[in-house]
Scaffold this active site. Structure first.
Site, PDB file in Angstrom:
ATOM      1  N   GLY A   1       2.330   2.184  10.836  1.00  0.00           N
ATOM      2  CA  GLY A   1       3.275   3.288  10.688  1.00  0.00           C
ATOM      3  C   GLY A   1       3.968   3.688  11.975  1.00  0.00           C
ATOM      4  O   GLY A   1       4.590   4.745  12.046  1.00  0.00           O
TER       5      GLY A   1
ATOM      6  N   GLU B   1      -6.981   4.616   7.888  1.00  0.00           N
ATOM      7  CA  GLU B   1      -6.834   6.044   7.561  1.00  0.00           C
ATOM      8  C   GLU B   1      -8.090   6.564   6.874  1.00  0.00           C
ATOM      9  O   GLU B   1      -8.478   7.716   7.059  1.00  0.00           O
ATOM     10  CB  GLU B   1      -5.580   6.246   6.687  1.00  0.00           C
ATOM     11  CG  GLU B   1      -4.317   6.029   7.513  1.00  0.00           C
ATOM     12  CD  GLU B   1      -3.148   5.438   6.745  1.00  0.00           C
ATOM     13  OE1 GLU B   1      -3.142   5.485   5.498  1.00  0.00           O
ATOM     14  OE2 GLU B   1      -2.231   4.914   7.409  1.00  0.00           O
TER      15      GLU B   1
ATOM     16  N   GLU C   1      -5.450  -5.150  10.681  1.00  0.00           N
ATOM     17  CA  GLU C   1      -4.438  -4.118  10.891  1.00  0.00           C
ATOM     18  C   GLU C   1      -4.722  -3.394  12.207  1.00  0.00           C
ATOM     19  O   GLU C   1      -5.542  -2.459  12.240  1.00  0.00           O
ATOM     20  CB  GLU C   1      -4.472  -3.105   9.751  1.00  0.00           C
ATOM     21  CG  GLU C   1      -4.178  -3.708   8.394  1.00  0.00           C
ATOM     22  CD  GLU C   1      -3.611  -2.667   7.436  1.00  0.00           C
ATOM     23  OE1 GLU C   1      -2.496  -2.865   6.981  1.00  0.00           O
ATOM     24  OE2 GLU C   1      -4.280  -1.660   7.188  1.00  0.00           O
TER      25      GLU C   1
ATOM     26  N   HIS D   1      -9.454   0.981   4.963  1.00  0.00           N
ATOM     27  CA  HIS D   1      -8.192   1.195   5.678  1.00  0.00           C
ATOM     28  C   HIS D   1      -8.456   2.155   6.845  1.00  0.00           C
ATOM     29  O   HIS D   1      -9.281   3.062   6.739  1.00  0.00           O
ATOM     30  CB  HIS D   1      -7.153   1.781   4.712  1.00  0.00           C
ATOM     31  CG  HIS D   1      -5.796   1.804   5.312  1.00  0.00           C
ATOM     32  ND1 HIS D   1      -5.408   2.775   6.206  1.00  0.00           N
ATOM     33  CD2 HIS D   1      -4.748   0.957   5.193  1.00  0.00           C
ATOM     34  CE1 HIS D   1      -4.162   2.514   6.601  1.00  0.00           C
ATOM     35  NE2 HIS D   1      -3.750   1.418   6.005  1.00  0.00           N
TER      36      HIS D   1
ATOM     37  N   SER E   1       3.271  -2.193  10.490  1.00  0.00           N
ATOM     38  CA  SER E   1       4.726  -2.274  10.712  1.00  0.00           C
ATOM     39  C   SER E   1       5.288  -3.662  10.409  1.00  0.00           C
ATOM     40  O   SER E   1       6.230  -4.110  11.069  1.00  0.00           O
ATOM     41  CB  SER E   1       5.090  -1.824  12.132  1.00  0.00           C
ATOM     42  OG  SER E   1       4.717  -0.472  12.331  1.00  0.00           O
TER      43      SER E   1
ATOM     44  N   LYS F   1       0.091   4.246  -0.291  1.00  0.00           N
ATOM     45  CA  LYS F   1      -0.579   5.432   0.286  1.00  0.00           C
ATOM     46  C   LYS F   1      -0.330   6.650  -0.614  1.00  0.00           C
ATOM     47  O   LYS F   1      -0.193   6.500  -1.826  1.00  0.00           O
ATOM     48  CB  LYS F   1      -0.125   5.650   1.731  1.00  0.00           C
ATOM     49  CG  LYS F   1      -0.289   4.372   2.580  1.00  0.00           C
ATOM     50  CD  LYS F   1      -0.107   4.572   4.044  1.00  0.00           C
ATOM     51  CE  LYS F   1      -0.287   3.237   4.749  1.00  0.00           C
ATOM     52  NZ  LYS F   1      -0.164   3.323   6.192  1.00  0.00           N
TER      53      LYS F   1
ATOM     54  N   ASN G   1       0.862  -1.179   0.000  1.00  0.00           N
ATOM     55  CA  ASN G   1       0.000   0.000   0.000  1.00  0.00           C
ATOM     56  C   ASN G   1       0.902   1.234   0.000  1.00  0.00           C
ATOM     57  O   ASN G   1       1.472   1.579   1.026  1.00  0.00           O
ATOM     58  CB  ASN G   1      -0.890  -0.040   1.259  1.00  0.00           C
ATOM     59  CG  ASN G   1      -1.726   1.213   1.422  1.00  0.00           C
ATOM     60  OD1 ASN G   1      -1.804   2.044   0.518  1.00  0.00           O
ATOM     61  ND2 ASN G   1      -2.357   1.352   2.583  1.00  0.00           N
TER      62      ASN G   1
HETATM   63  P1  PGA Z   1       2.723   0.181   7.727  1.00  0.00           P
HETATM   64  O1  PGA Z   1       1.286   0.394   7.095  1.00  0.00           O
HETATM   65  O2  PGA Z   1       3.288  -1.096   7.163  1.00  0.00           O
HETATM   66  O3  PGA Z   1       3.524   1.384   7.308  1.00  0.00           O
HETATM   67  O4  PGA Z   1       2.559   0.104   9.205  1.00  0.00           O
HETATM   68  C1  PGA Z   1       0.435  -0.700   6.890  1.00  0.00           C
HETATM   69  C2  PGA Z   1      -0.859  -0.216   6.294  1.00  0.00           C
HETATM   70  O5  PGA Z   1      -1.275   0.911   6.580  1.00  0.00           O
HETATM   71  O6  PGA Z   1      -1.488  -0.937   5.515  1.00  0.00           O
END
Ligand code: PGA
Length: 254
Positions: free
Chosen positions: A175, A99, A169, A97, A215, A11, A9
């Site tokens: 992140g 976000e 997640e 997601h 992460s 983003k 992803n």
């Molecule tokens: P990350 O993000 O690996 O940077 O923690 C995962 C995601 O948001 O799908």
């Protein structure tokens, strides 16, 4: 045996040239290392066509969008429809997601509608669920996840359910560099699989691919993917580096 998926992803990162370089590096490394899993690249909408062309040329990976609008078409300025994604040959789409849930107020009802719309166009939804830190600390994470799974997916019939991928997640791990332990992740994955089994039966549950995200990186992927109910990863930060991303894919191949 479920074939693992490693989905990147991107983003809202990278300019066009950087995106092109990254996808070329990923393709070269795939060619070299031959990972034995399904690789999905989810770039920003603007780069879908470029990444899809590369996928068509190389046949090394699939392409996913990061979002979709739930309506068929019309006066929704700035939005992108499932029909548009389908017309470019998009294979997957991330839905819900954290976000999107947090910054764009997407609730389970709108996510359920997005999922139905994608399925109408044979695009595989990667439906994201997961608790925030306060919910884990209050020990309500199973309730939160149950509600997200039920309200997002349980309107589907059995045939549609065969074309769903779920990503667990934990929001506190996204992140942050703070990964769920393999045991914490496995506990939730198993719980989700049980929910699916209770509603749709053991066969559907047994073939459902449930990814871990938060992460996940080249160092911790192997331990996570060794868990019986973890079928790959949804990778954010580490998907922006070709070496790391393909290293994760190689670890999903074992
Ligand atoms: P990350 O993000 O690996 O940077 O923690 C995962 C995601 O948001 O799908």
């Amino acid at each position: 045996m479920r074939r693992k998926i490693v989905a990147g992803n991107w983003k809202m990162n990278l300019d066009f040239q950087e995106a092109q370089d990254l996808v070329e590096n990923i393709a070269n490394l795939c060619e070299d290392k031959q990972p034995d899993c399904d690789i999905v690249i989810c770039p920003p909408y603007l780069y879908l066509e470029m990444v899809t062309d590369m996928a068509d040329d190389t046949q090394l990976f699939y392409v996913g969008a990061q979002n979709v609008n739930e309506n068929e078409s019309g006066a929704f300025t700035g939005e992108v429809s499932a029909k548009m994604l389908d017309s470019l040959g998009t294979n997957f789409c991330i839905v819900g997601h954290s976000e999107r849930r947090k910054y764009f107020n997407e609730d389970n009802a709108v996510l359920a509608a997005k999922i139905s719309k994608l399925l109408q166009y044979q695009i595989v939804p990667i439906y994201c669920v997961g608790e925030v830190l306060e919910e884990r600390e209050a020990n309500t994470h199973f309730d939160v996840i149950k509600k997200q799974v039920e309200e997002g997916l349980f309107h589907l019939d059995v045939a549609d359910m065969e074309n769903i991928v779920i990503a667990y997640e934990p929001v506190w791990a996204i992140g942050t560099g703070k990964t769920a332990t393999p045991a914490q992740a496995e506990e939730v994955h198993k719980f989700i699989r049980t929910l699916i089994a209770e509603k749709y039966g053991e066969d559907i549950a047994a073939q459902m691919r449930i990814l871990y995200g938060g992460s996940c990186n080249a160092k911790n992927a192997a331990d996570l993917f060794a868990q019986p109910d973890i079928d790959g990863g949804l990778i954010g930060g580490a998907s922006l580096k070709a070496e790391d991303f393909i290293s994760i894919a190689v670890q999903a191949s074992k």
